[in-house]
Design an enzyme around this catalytic site. Structure first.
Site, PDB file in Angstrom:
ATOM      1  N   ASP A  70       1.846   2.191   3.340  1.00  0.00           N
ATOM      2  CA  ASP A  70       2.127   1.345   1.949  1.00  0.00           C
ATOM      3  C   ASP A  70       1.694   2.424   0.825  1.00  0.00           C
ATOM      4  O   ASP A  70       0.547   3.023   0.902  1.00  0.00           O
ATOM      5  CB  ASP A  70       1.847   0.121   1.950  1.00  0.00           C
ATOM      6  CG  ASP A  70       0.406  -0.006   2.236  1.00  0.00           C
ATOM      7  OD1 ASP A  70      -0.099   0.545   3.146  1.00  0.00           O
ATOM      8  OD2 ASP A  70      -0.118  -0.791   1.368  1.00  0.00           O
ATOM      9  N   GLU A 134      -2.098  -1.998   3.213  1.00  0.00           N
ATOM     10  CA  GLU A 134      -3.495  -1.901   3.028  1.00  0.00           C
ATOM     11  C   GLU A 134      -3.692  -2.189   1.331  1.00  0.00           C
ATOM     12  O   GLU A 134      -4.841  -2.569   1.033  1.00  0.00           O
ATOM     13  CB  GLU A 134      -3.771  -0.377   3.084  1.00  0.00           C
ATOM     14  CG  GLU A 134      -5.392   0.056   3.202  1.00  0.00           C
ATOM     15  CD  GLU A 134      -5.714   0.584   1.480  1.00  0.00           C
ATOM     16  OE1 GLU A 134      -6.957   0.490   1.381  1.00  0.00           O
ATOM     17  OE2 GLU A 134      -5.088   0.614   0.698  1.00  0.00           O
TER      18      GLU A 134
END
Length: 432
Positions: A70, A134
């Site tokens: 991400d 994250e």
């Protein structure tokens, strides 16, 4: 397609948490790009979007390499090249994730694919674990990956994640490239300050209303400095700096425990440097009022804390409570805020750490290696119950200007830097 083109294509996927179809497309891209990995390694999808690659050679222990798919969102305004273009131009690959963290993920995959092509067999089992949230604290990705490994009772010998890098011209007066290995990580916690009182019409204001008391509380917290705490990772870092500065600063830095008050004063000019020495508290959100002519009955402010190893979230909660207790402001832990205590220091005497240092010195011979305290949060904290020896290092050179592009505009990585990343992971895996 070569590895630069593959990195470029990886950036074109808008893998922002919530855009789940993009992650599935990214999975398909990885499968196309790395056929040997997907035919010879065990591949697990955890919680739908996290990926775990398992190179099982029958060893008793595994080495775990982390990265995340991400990226943070990006508006196109102000970018030289669109943030999800993956444009290859002027010796760089441009776009969101070029530094944080698709370059690490792709370089790890390139290294493993290349080693498989060479019929290389590692001494330990190698695991690649890629989370998908994250940037939003990792509770759906990294945490579920860690639970999967724990449930299978897989023994993890060491972990390598992002969190530090090779920095140049970042610290005043230090021009030597510094390869910083994060061996500890600050914790974090968010607490809400709540002030309540009678509402009313703004035409008849009264003293000590909730918003006035909250303003005083915010001012106190903003002006408060927690006491400096010198952990071993920061002490070693300061001593390293001392070798590359001139008199009298070099004397001060080489004796950090003796000169801690002076160092603290010197670092007070730099928010980043100061954060290495203490727990920080920062008001990040405010909620009050329903109309411009109504005195609010309740005002809420959120305080985000980054906690230095040696302290706990509970201690910081009590500290904030004492700071504002005479203002009739309540401190509460909002259930939506997650709390994570610091990750204590890892051992620097391990074989993995020594091999890590050795590889850095070979691939980046002009850099000085030092331990470091990672002041931001990484996925690795979710694995701390599985393995104590966690190291945070991305093999990439970054100047102060480069660091400003992480989560900012014009994020990019030089082609040369990325080639070195791939070589670094390959060399390290061969040593392990």
């Amino acid at each position: 397609m070569d590895r630069i083109e593959r990195l470029s294509e990886s950036i074109r996927f808008r893998t922002v948490a919530g855009k789940w179809e993009e992650f599935l497309k990214f999975h398909e891209f990885l499968e196309r790009s790395f056929p040997l990995i997907h035919s010879k390694l065990k591949v697990h999808r955890i919680n739908q979007y996290a990926l775990l690659y398992e190179w099982d050679v029958g060893a008793e222990e595994s080495l775990l390499f982390l990265a995340h798919m991400d990226v943070v969102p990006a508006e196109e305004e102000g970018w030289i090249h669109p943030p999800f273009s993956g444009k290859i131009s002027d010796g760089y690959v441009w776009g969101r994730g070029a530094l944080d963290d698709k370059s690490s993920l792709m370089a790890l995959m390139e290294a493993v694919e290349g080693l498989l092509e060479q019929n290389f067999t590692p001494k330990h089992n190698l695991l690649l674990a890629f989370g998908f949230d994250e940037e939003t604290k990792g509770y759906m990705g990294a945490k579920k990956l860690a639970e999967h490994l724990e449930n299978r009772k897989i023994r993890i010998k060491a972990i390598l994640d992002e969190g530090s890098a090779i920095v140049e011209s970042v610290f005043p007066g230090v021009y030597k490239p510094l390869a910083l290995i994060g061996i500890a990580e600050k914790g974090f916690a968010s607490f809400d300050l709540v002030a309540k009182g009678p509402g009313g019409h703004s035409s008849t204001p009264y003293r000590n209303a909730p918003i006035e008391r909250m303003a005083k509380a915010i001012t106190r917290i903003s002006e408060y400095n927690s006491k400096p705490i010198l952990i071993g990772a920061v002490e070693d870092f300061l001593k390293t700096l001392g070798h590359f500065t001139t008199f009298p600063l070099n004397v001060v830095l080489k004796h950090p425990r003796f000169f801690l008050p002076l160092i603290d004063l010197f670092f007070s000019k730099s928010p980043t440097a100061s954060a290495m020495l203490r727990t920080t508290m920062c008001v990040t959100m405010l909620n009050a009022g329903v109309a411009d002519n109504v005195i609010p009955e309740q005002v809420t402010a959120t305080v985000n804390c980054r906690i230095v190893p040696g302290e706990t979230a509970k201690e910081v909660f009590e500290r904030i409570r004492k700071i504002v207790e005479d203002l009739d402001v309540e401190v509460v832990r909002n259930e939506k805020w997650e709390v994570s205590d610091p990750v204590e220091q890892s051992n620097t005497k391990t074989d993995f750490y020594q091999k890590l240092v050795e590889t850095i010195e070979e691939v980046f011979p002009d850099a000085a290696v030092s331990t470091f305290l990672t002041i931001g949060g990484t996925d690795s904290r979710h694995y701390k119950h599985l393995c104590r020896d966690i190291y945070r290092f991305s093999p990439i050179r970054m100047t102060k200007k480069d660091l400003e592009t992480v989560h900012g505009r014009n994020e990019r990585i030089s082609i040369q830097a990325y080639e070195r990343m791939c070589d670094f992971y390959t060399n390290l895996m061969q040593k392990l």
